[in-house]
Design an enzyme around this catalytic site. Structure first.
Site, short mmCIF file in Angstrom:
data_model
loop_
_atom_site.label_atom_id
_atom_site.label_comp_id
_atom_site.label_asym_id
_atom_site.label_seq_id
_atom_site.Cartn_x
_atom_site.Cartn_y
_atom_site.Cartn_z
N GLU A 272 0.80 -1.23 0.00
CA GLU A 272 0.00 0.00 0.00
C GLU A 272 0.84 1.28 0.00
OE1 GLU A 272 -2.91 -0.31 3.17
OE2 GLU A 272 -4.29 -1.28 1.80
N GLU B 277 -6.38 -8.00 -1.00
CA GLU B 277 -7.10 -7.92 0.28
C GLU B 277 -8.52 -7.47 0.00
OE1 GLU B 277 -5.37 -5.40 3.35
OE2 GLU B 277 -3.34 -5.97 2.76
C1 GAL Z 1 -4.92 -2.90 4.61
C2 GAL Z 1 -3.54 -3.32 5.09
C3 GAL Z 1 -3.57 -4.46 6.06
C4 GAL Z 1 -4.64 -4.24 7.08
C5 GAL Z 1 -5.92 -4.11 6.36
C6 GAL Z 1 -7.13 -4.05 7.24
O1 GAL Z 1 -4.93 -1.59 4.24
O2 GAL Z 1 -2.75 -3.68 4.00
O3 GAL Z 1 -2.33 -4.62 6.68
O4 GAL Z 1 -4.35 -3.11 7.81
O5 GAL Z 1 -5.89 -2.94 5.58
O6 GAL Z 1 -8.27 -4.20 6.46
#
Ligand code: GAL
Length: 788
Positions: A374, A446
């Site tokens: 990110e 994710e």
């Molecule tokens: C993303 C991040 C993860 C975690 C996640 C929570 O932005 O890459 O490490 O924080 O959000 O949903």
């Protein structure tokens, strides 16, 4: 020939490093510890990230026998968080930054032969270090400790330093190797099958650095048949081996194309979860068995075919198990959102090199993540990380996880954290709405996570919503041909820093809790696999858990063809998978009608009248009897006019068939039906009694080459075997014999579930764990510990 000695025992530890540790006098007063080691055993929640931030010290004596003289003697630390400075007899030998990759310290020239030598490690676990992932806030605790194993290698100076096996699905194999002091020697590489039979072999002068061969009739490494082979590499002097090493590998081809991911030329939709490497109490310091267990849980309990090791390379034990069971791994170098200065970036590029060099023989790894998770675009930096990965491994594509659209794509594959879904909209955007290069592969790295934190003790609608959100993204991802797959955030809840989480230092983003107990959302994943029958009902069917006493929407997560529902042993109906999730391999069954044909049978209604009454009853369940929308009021008026069914009668029917308000509780039976047969069933009725249940990954533990650990999941269930989500009793844990408890002696049930860990002590023998709670029959788990 080489000998590997585990060096996990015999260390002394102090939370405060001081130069006094550079002499043997400093050993006095150290606490004896065994590796893997955490600098601090932590509470489950409500603690500070400062608790594990320190400059700690480790020291131990290393005796160097005379006959090691002239040999190659080196230590490998597999993981020390986060900066380790290693000294031998007071002299600095190495300084390793970033706690997620291994490093080797060559001691050959500096040991005192025939004498005791002093090894000292100053270990900095403070987040002020100028190294990834530090520099800004981070959404996970980073812990501290020599948290993976340490090995000592003693070998001939003429040695094989490194081997990289590139083995294609068609049997073409190239072994790239590096050797030391091997002038005039020959290198021989032989492919062995599981039984040790030599399938092919070739030899070349050791200077050439490469051997190629064609291996006939190979079984490619596949997700459902992860065939493994070994390459035996020997350094020969006039036919006699002076060094030998064995490397496990698989024959396979990984590729991303514009339309998705291909393994051995076959398209596979990645269905995975993101995994942190943390455990309650221990932080990162869990031994092999616990690491392997997570891989097994992902594959066998959660039905995943892939995992992302967010946000750093993880234990080789975990990845070894992924190799063995066919779980694809996307591994990435350490980092979280922040890109530091020049030194930080140099270290990050070094981290890519270490990751690729150390992990490239694992067949399960299909992709390198070479962008800081990110982070913004930084072309010069990412050109360097990509170059580093490609130079060391031409066989795998690179990617990097973004939260931004249309960013500069220097990698082979665009990976995107897709958080568009908020519960009642699309699960994901089309590829073209995100990627900057449609000709390259694309996948979701994710989803969900912080969009809907969910505790195992949240109420039913909340837990159901988390589950359906995962289902929605899975469905919408599956529906799009050119999305390679998705990784849900995340496998289990994790301890996080004060800047994130629910105020108790936990991010409740998991589909499991920190002990790896499943939440409802776990069933979404489990139900996508056909390896075992799955039937998980979103509700306990207890009326008091719901507004107005109506249980409302019920989802059944199952891989069956249909679900049969019985009310007090009477068939309500048979329900097919929901049409709202058509692309899922096994959509959930959504039950909105728990009345079925009961009113036809008991009230003598025609089908038409019954359906019309049900519409009104559903309206009452949703809006309450005083807030009914006009079309429902019209329907009710029609029933009164044409059938003489009064409002009072409607309320009686509601209380009888929908909410059971004022009547006896109902017993519900759900059956999962596949090919006409009931493959799994469960009965839901208010529990009269509380029973403890526990599962443990192994009752047989082996002490050596590290301490061993058993992971125990504990739950309170009623007499029907269903978890009691609001049972809050305290669970007492007592150990006897050759095991120790990790963590507290009493733990609360959270969402009806909890867990604990027991570890070996260095002794062999029997041990017992007694689990008890007021009003429940205690459980005793009997362990046997052997010494390796
Ligand atoms: C993303 C991040 C993860 C975690 C996640 C929570 O932005 O890459 O490490 O924080 O959000 O949903």
């Amino acid at each position: 020939m080489r000998t590997i000695y585990p060096l996990n025992d015999g260390w002394g530890f102090t939370e405060q490093y001081s130069p006094a540790l550079l002499t043997t006098a400093g050993l006095e007063g150290l606490t004896p510890v065994r590796l893997p080691h955490t600098v601090k055993i932590l509470p489950y929640n409500h603690f500070s990230q400062m608790d594990y931030q320190m400059l700690s010290g480790y020291a131990r004596v290393l005796h160097a026998p005379e006959d090691w003289q002239g040999k190659y003697v080196a230590l490998t630390f597999f993981g020390a968080a986060h900066r380790a400075t290693v000294y031998l007899n007071g002299q600095q030998m190495a300084d390793h930054n970033t706690g997620y990759t291994a490093f080797t310290v060559d001691l050959s020239d500096k040991l005192r032969w025939g004498q005791d030598n002093l090894l000292t490690v100053a270990l900095d676990s403070r987040d002020s270090l100028d190294t990834p992932p530090f520099g800004k806030v981070v959404d996970y605790m980073t812990f501290g400790g020599i948290y993976r194993e340490v090995e000592l290698e003693v070998a001939d100076q003429r040695r094989i330093a490194d081997v990289f096996v590139q083995a294609d699905m068609d049997g073409a194999l190239t072994c790239e190797f590096s050797v030391q002091h091997a002038g005039g020697l020959t290198l021989e590489a032989a492919v062995l099958d599981e039984d040790g039979t030599v399938l092919a072999q070739a030899a070349a002068p050791a200077q050439t650095g490469t051997i190629s061969m064609q291996v006939p009739h190979v079984r490619p490494w596949r997700v459902d048949d992860p065939a493994l082979y070994r390459l035996r590499v020997r350094l020969l002097e006039r036919g006699a081996a002076v060094d030998e090493t064995l490397v496990r590998f698989g024959f396979r081809r990984v590729e991303f194309r514009a339309d998705g991911f291909y393994l051995n030329g076959e398209k596979i939709k990645l269905r995975g979860l993101d995994r942190h490497q943390s455990y309650p109490y221990l932080g990162y310091a869990a031994p092999a068995r616990a690491q392997k267990r997570d891989a097994d849980i992902l594959k066998y309990e959660l039905g995943c075919n892939a995992v992302r090791t967010s946000h750093y390379p993880q234990s080789h034990h975990f990845i070894d198990r992924c190799d063995e069971i066919g779980l694809l791994v996307f591994t990435e170098f350490p980092g979280w959102q922040h890109i530091g200065g020049a030194a930080w970036k140099r270290q990050a590029v070094e981290n890519v090199r270490e990751m690729v060099l150390q992990y490239r023989n694992h067949p399960s790894i299909f992709l390198w993540g070479v962008r800081i998770n990110e982070s913004p675009d930084d072309d010069a930096f990412y050109a360097a990380t990509n170059q580093a990965a490609h130079a060391l491994d031409p066989t795998r594509p690179t990617s990097g996880v973004r939260c931004i659209k249309y960013s500069h794509l220097l990698e082979d594959v665009y990976a995107y954290n897709e958080f568009i879904h908020t519960g009642d909209n699309q699960g994901c955007e089309p590829k073209r709405a995100v990627t900057s290069d449609m000709s390259k592969g694309y996948f979701i790295s994710e989803h969900n996570g912080h969009m809907y934190p969910t505790k195992p003790f949240d109420d039913e609608p909340h837990r159901l919503s988390q589950a359906l959100r995962h289902a929605r993204v899975l469905n919408d991802m599956m529906a799009q041909e050119d999305i390679g797959g998705s990784f849900g955030w995340c496998m289990f809840d994790y301890n996080t820093t004060r800047d994130f989480g629910s105020g108790d230092r936990i991010c409740y983003h998991g589909v499991m809790d920190m002990f790896r107990n499943p939440k409802l959302a776990a069933a979404v994943y489990a139900s996508q696999s056909d390896s075992r029958p799955v039937l998980t009902v979103s509700s306990t069917m207890d009326i008091g858990e719901h507004p107005g006493g109506a249980v409302g929407e019920i989802a059944v997560f199952t891989n069956a063809d249909a679900v049969r529902l019985y009310r007090n042993d009477e068939l309500v109906g048979t329900f097919p998978p929901s049409a709202q999730y058509p692309a899922m391999l096994h959509p959930p069954v959504l039950l909105e009608d728990t009345v079925g044909q009961l009113m036809e049978r008991h009230e003598g209604f025609s089908r038409e009248v019954s359906e019309s009454v049900k519409t009104v009853l559903r309206g009452i369940s949703k809006h309450g009897q005083w807030g009914l929308p006009q079309e429902i009021l019209d329907q009710e008026a029609r029933l009164q006019r044409e059938q003489g069914i009064s409002h009072d009668e409607i309320i009686r029917l509601y209380n009888t068939y929908m909410a059971s308000w004022g009547g006896h509780s109902v017993s519900w039976r759900f059956e999962a039906v596949r090919d006409g047969a009931v493959v799994r069933a469960c009965t839901l009725a208010p529990a009269e009694t509380v029973h403890l249940e526990a599962d443990c990954d192994s009752l047989a533990l082996t002490d050596g080459p590290t301490w061993d650990m058993a992971s125990i999941r504990i739950r309170a269930v009623g007499e029907q075997g269903n978890v009691l989500p609001y049972c809050t009793r305290a669970v007492c844990l007592e150990v006897q014999g050759a095991i120790e408890l990790i963590g507290p002696k009493a733990v609360p049930l959270c969402g009806g579930m909890t867990g604990c860990y027991v570890r070996t002590t260095g002794q062999s023998g029997d041990g017992a764990l007694i689990i008890s709670a007021d009003g429940a029959e205690p459980l005793t788990l009997c362990f046997s510990v052997t010494k390796a």
